[in-house]
Scaffold this motif. Structure first.
Motif, PDB file in Angstrom:
ATOM      1  N   UNK A 216       0.834  -1.208   0.000  1.00 24.54           N
ATOM      2  CA  UNK A 216       0.000   0.000   0.000  1.00 24.54           C
ATOM      3  C   UNK A 216       0.865   1.252   0.000  1.00 24.54           C
ATOM      4  N   UNK A 217       1.935   1.255   0.791  1.00 22.66           N
ATOM      5  CA  UNK A 217       2.835   2.406   0.824  1.00 22.66           C
ATOM      6  C   UNK A 217       3.494   2.627  -0.531  1.00 22.66           C
ATOM      7  N   UNK A 218       3.878   1.538  -1.191  1.00 21.14           N
ATOM      8  CA  UNK A 218       4.477   1.648  -2.525  1.00 21.14           C
ATOM      9  C   UNK A 218       3.442   2.165  -3.538  1.00 21.14           C
ATOM     10  N   UNK A 219       2.187   1.788  -3.347  1.00 23.93           N
ATOM     11  CA  UNK A 219       1.130   2.188  -4.277  1.00 23.93           C
ATOM     12  C   UNK A 219       0.736   3.654  -4.090  1.00 23.93           C
ATOM     13  N   UNK A 220       0.543   4.088  -2.867  1.00 31.89           N
ATOM     14  CA  UNK A 220       0.044   5.434  -2.611  1.00 31.89           C
ATOM     15  C   UNK A 220       1.146   6.502  -2.652  1.00 31.89           C
ATOM     16  N   UNK A 221       2.316   6.202  -2.128  1.00 31.84           N
ATOM     17  CA  UNK A 221       3.444   7.141  -2.146  1.00 31.84           C
ATOM     18  C   UNK A 221       3.133   8.471  -1.449  1.00 31.84           C
ATOM     19  N   UNK A 222       2.204   8.483  -0.539  1.00 36.00           N
ATOM     20  CA  UNK A 222       1.815   9.742   0.097  1.00 36.00           C
ATOM     21  C   UNK A 222       1.350   9.453   1.520  1.00 36.00           C
ATOM     22  N   UNK A 223       1.977  10.097   2.500  1.00 35.65           N
ATOM     23  CA  UNK A 223       1.660   9.807   3.902  1.00 35.65           C
ATOM     24  C   UNK A 223       0.247  10.253   4.271  1.00 35.65           C
ATOM     25  N   UNK A 224      -0.258  11.311   3.653  1.00 32.68           N
ATOM     26  CA  UNK A 224      -1.605  11.771   3.958  1.00 32.68           C
ATOM     27  C   UNK A 224      -2.657  10.811   3.409  1.00 32.68           C
ATOM     28  N   UNK A 225      -2.408  10.256   2.235  1.00 29.73           N
ATOM     29  CA  UNK A 225      -3.348   9.285   1.678  1.00 29.73           C
ATOM     30  C   UNK A 225      -3.400   8.028   2.534  1.00 29.73           C
ATOM     31  N   UNK A 226      -2.266   7.648   3.110  1.00 25.07           N
ATOM     32  CA  UNK A 226      -2.252   6.491   3.998  1.00 25.07           C
ATOM     33  C   UNK A 226      -3.111   6.755   5.228  1.00 25.07           C
ATOM     34  N   UNK A 227      -3.037   7.973   5.762  1.00 24.71           N
ATOM     35  CA  UNK A 227      -3.885   8.335   6.899  1.00 24.71           C
ATOM     36  C   UNK A 227      -5.369   8.234   6.527  1.00 24.71           C
ATOM     37  N   UNK A 228      -5.717   8.719   5.360  1.00 21.60           N
ATOM     38  CA  UNK A 228      -7.116   8.654   4.934  1.00 21.60           C
ATOM     39  C   UNK A 228      -7.569   7.213   4.714  1.00 21.60           C
ATOM     40  N   UNK A 229      -6.702   6.392   4.135  1.00 18.73           N
ATOM     41  CA  UNK A 229      -7.058   4.998   3.901  1.00 18.73           C
ATOM     42  C   UNK A 229      -7.282   4.270   5.222  1.00 18.73           C
ATOM     43  N   UNK A 230      -6.424   4.502   6.196  1.00 16.44           N
ATOM     44  CA  UNK A 230      -6.620   3.881   7.509  1.00 16.44           C
ATOM     45  C   UNK A 230      -7.911   4.358   8.158  1.00 16.44           C
ATOM     46  N   UNK A 231      -8.258   5.628   7.949  1.00 16.18           N
ATOM     47  CA  UNK A 231      -9.504   6.157   8.501  1.00 16.18           C
ATOM     48  C   UNK A 231     -10.710   5.463   7.883  1.00 16.18           C
ATOM     49  N   UNK A 232     -10.701   5.293   6.568  1.00 11.47           N
ATOM     50  CA  UNK A 232     -11.828   4.647   5.879  1.00 11.47           C
ATOM     51  C   UNK A 232     -11.965   3.180   6.296  1.00 11.47           C
ATOM     52  N   UNK A 233     -10.832   2.466   6.320  1.00 14.51           N
ATOM     53  CA  UNK A 233     -10.883   1.056   6.727  1.00 14.51           C
ATOM     54  C   UNK A 233     -11.327   0.942   8.182  1.00 14.51           C
ATOM     55  N   UNK A 234     -10.802   1.818   9.033  1.00 14.89           N
ATOM     56  CA  UNK A 234     -11.169   1.788  10.439  1.00 14.89           C
ATOM     57  C   UNK A 234     -12.633   2.092  10.662  1.00 14.89           C
ATOM     58  N   UNK A 235     -13.185   3.050   9.923  1.00 11.29           N
ATOM     59  CA  UNK A 235     -14.610   3.374  10.045  1.00 11.29           C
ATOM     60  C   UNK A 235     -15.477   2.183   9.656  1.00 11.29           C
ATOM     61  N   UNK A 236     -15.081   1.488   8.606  1.00  9.87           N
ATOM     62  CA  UNK A 236     -15.816   0.296   8.165  1.00  9.87           C
ATOM     63  C   UNK A 236     -15.856  -0.765   9.265  1.00  9.87           C
ATOM     64  N   UNK A 237     -14.690  -1.039   9.875  1.00  8.46           N
ATOM     65  CA  UNK A 237     -14.645  -2.066  10.916  1.00  8.46           C
ATOM     66  C   UNK A 237     -15.308  -1.592  12.209  1.00  8.46           C
ATOM     67  N   UNK A 238     -15.303  -0.295  12.458  1.00  3.46           N
ATOM     68  CA  UNK A 238     -16.008   0.219  13.639  1.00  3.46           C
ATOM     69  C   UNK A 238     -17.497  -0.078  13.547  1.00  3.46           C
ATOM     70  N   UNK A 239     -18.056   0.102  12.366  1.00  2.97           N
ATOM     71  CA  UNK A 239     -19.478  -0.185  12.191  1.00  2.97           C
ATOM     72  C   UNK A 239     -19.774  -1.659  12.402  1.00  2.97           C
ATOM     73  N   UNK A 240     -18.858  -2.524  11.977  1.00  2.00           N
ATOM     74  CA  UNK A 240     -19.051  -3.954  12.168  1.00  2.00           C
ATOM     75  C   UNK A 240     -18.899  -4.334  13.651  1.00  2.00           C
ATOM     76  N   UNK A 241     -17.884  -3.777  14.312  1.00  3.08           N
ATOM     77  CA  UNK A 241     -17.659  -4.104  15.716  1.00  3.08           C
ATOM     78  C   UNK A 241     -18.794  -3.625  16.603  1.00  3.08           C
ATOM     79  N   UNK A 242     -19.370  -2.462  16.272  1.00  4.82           N
ATOM     80  CA  UNK A 242     -20.498  -1.975  17.065  1.00  4.82           C
ATOM     81  C   UNK A 242     -21.699  -2.910  16.942  1.00  4.82           C
TER      82      UNK A 242
END
Length: 242
Positions: A216-242
């Motif tokens: 993923x780091x090789x694909x995105x090449x941008x630290x801010x995009x990595x933060x956004x991707x983690x936020x989106x994935x985390x939000x998805x799993x938060x909804x499942x965990x709740x």
């Protein structure tokens, strides 16, 4: 009289042992650790020095007569003596990291290690408080607390304008990582029969997630995009965990 833990184990066996609920729970926790592992390893890419050259060299007038600029290489140049320093840099276009974002090279090179250390202090603190939280309010609420902390501060990290404020963000991300790492395995094994517990723990989810982070780091090449991707994935799993 049998202990509470043995009664609970017999109850799990009577209810079907390792059934659909246990398999779903283990799958969700293992896959949701993507956010936890990526947050833990984030600085390995976000703090990477992608190489630089000196763009502006500040030379005091007293040194002009002795400094031969034509023979000077600007590759990774920080200074020439005490009176000649580089004030701006050009970084490689191969990737965008916090190093290129805030010029964390030369006299600021220590900053990346400092930010990583601040995060690890957060991991230590999160690991300490997670045990007490889990015994007080339960494993699942504790897991949700740590996971929410990671998601929120990964999103906040996208907007940071200085390495000082970013250090604070990484501290709170570290707290979330410490909490999740501490309770994720107890949360799984408490719901499965003793025979299945070694298998649940030994599933190599985290090594595979580490490999995925490199891709993923090789694909995105941008630290801010990595933060956004983690936020989106985390939000998805938060909804499942709740």
């Amino acid at each position: 009289m049998s202990s509470y833990s043995s009664q609970l184990e017999h109850l799990i066996e009577d209810l079907g042992g390792c059934g659909l609920l246990q398999k779903l729970l283990c799958t969700i926790i293992h896959t949701s650790s993507t956010v936890t592992v990526w947050s833990m390893l984030a600085m390995s890419f976000i703090g990477y020095d992608s190489d630089f050259t000196c763009h502006t060299l500040d030379v005091k007038l007293t040194t002009l007569s002795t400094l031969n600029l034509s023979e000077l290489s600007t590759h990774r140049l920080c200074s020439v003596g005490q009176n000649t320093t580089c004030s701006s840099y050009i970084f490689s276009n191969s990737m965008d990291t916090v190093v290129s974002e805030w010029n964390l090279v030369c006299d600021r090179q220590w900053t990346v290690a400092f930010i990583t250390s601040i995060q690890m202090v957060g991991v230590l603190l999160g690991s300490i408080i997670a045990g007490q939280m889990a015994d007080s309010i339960g494993r699942k609420p504790t897991m949700l607390t740590g996971f929410t902390t990671m998601v929120v501060f990964n999103f906040v990290g996208y907007f940071m304008q200085s390495w000082q404020t970013y250090s604070v963000v990484r501290f709170f991300i570290g707290i979330g990582v410490g909490i999740c790492f501490t309770v994720q395995f107890p949360l799984m094994i408490e719901f499965v029969p003793p025979l299945w517990r070694p298998l649940v723990v030994c599933i190599p989810a985290e090594p595979l997630i580490c490999i995925l982070y490199a891709v993923v780091a090789w694909w995105l090449h941008d630290w801010k995009r990595i933060h956004l991707l983690k936020t989106l994935i985390g939000t998805f799993f938060l909804m499942i965990l709740w």
